[in-house]
Design a protein around this motif. Sequence first.
Motif: not given
Length: 174
Positions: A79-96
């Motif tokens: 949700v939201g504007t799709g900023g850098p914070g969401q990108v970092r979070t999604l990258r950190s979730l890859r392994g999980r």
Amino acid sequence: MTTSLSPTNPSPTNPSPTNPSPTNPSLTNDDPAGPDPAVTPEQRRRQARVDATRRAHEDADVGVGLCRHDDGCVALAIVGTGGPGQVRTLRSLRGRLAREAWAELVLDLSGLHGDCGPALVRVLGQLRVHRLTAGARVEVHGAPPALRAELGARPATAYTVHDAPSGGPRPSDG
């Protein structure tokens, strides 16, 4: 039959009450009988999308929510504007996600607003491809038009298989 997961704790090896994880018995389903047979997988999927979206709104700083709806099946909402914070979070979730969404990943993008930006489009495309190549089913719901065009209009599980190796004659070549 849904379990909310926290995207801020990408490692399920260190669960706590403030960082839920499917490996923490106190935070997994408390129904020992398993899923209710009267509830269809589609209904569980829909409820998981709702729960993941609610969780993403609750953690507005991150704007990403996860919810497990069956063994190996995870709903992820952004949700939201799709900023850098969401990108970092999604990258950190890859392994999980590779560990927990081994059967199915349901992406709910209906809460995204405005232009998503190339980094978000790229990481969502990578998540989608990683899960597909691992044999998981992927659903994308509510993608904004620009993102839908980038991710492709074809269904996520559609593949074209050719019998001839690349560079070789195709059956229609005669």
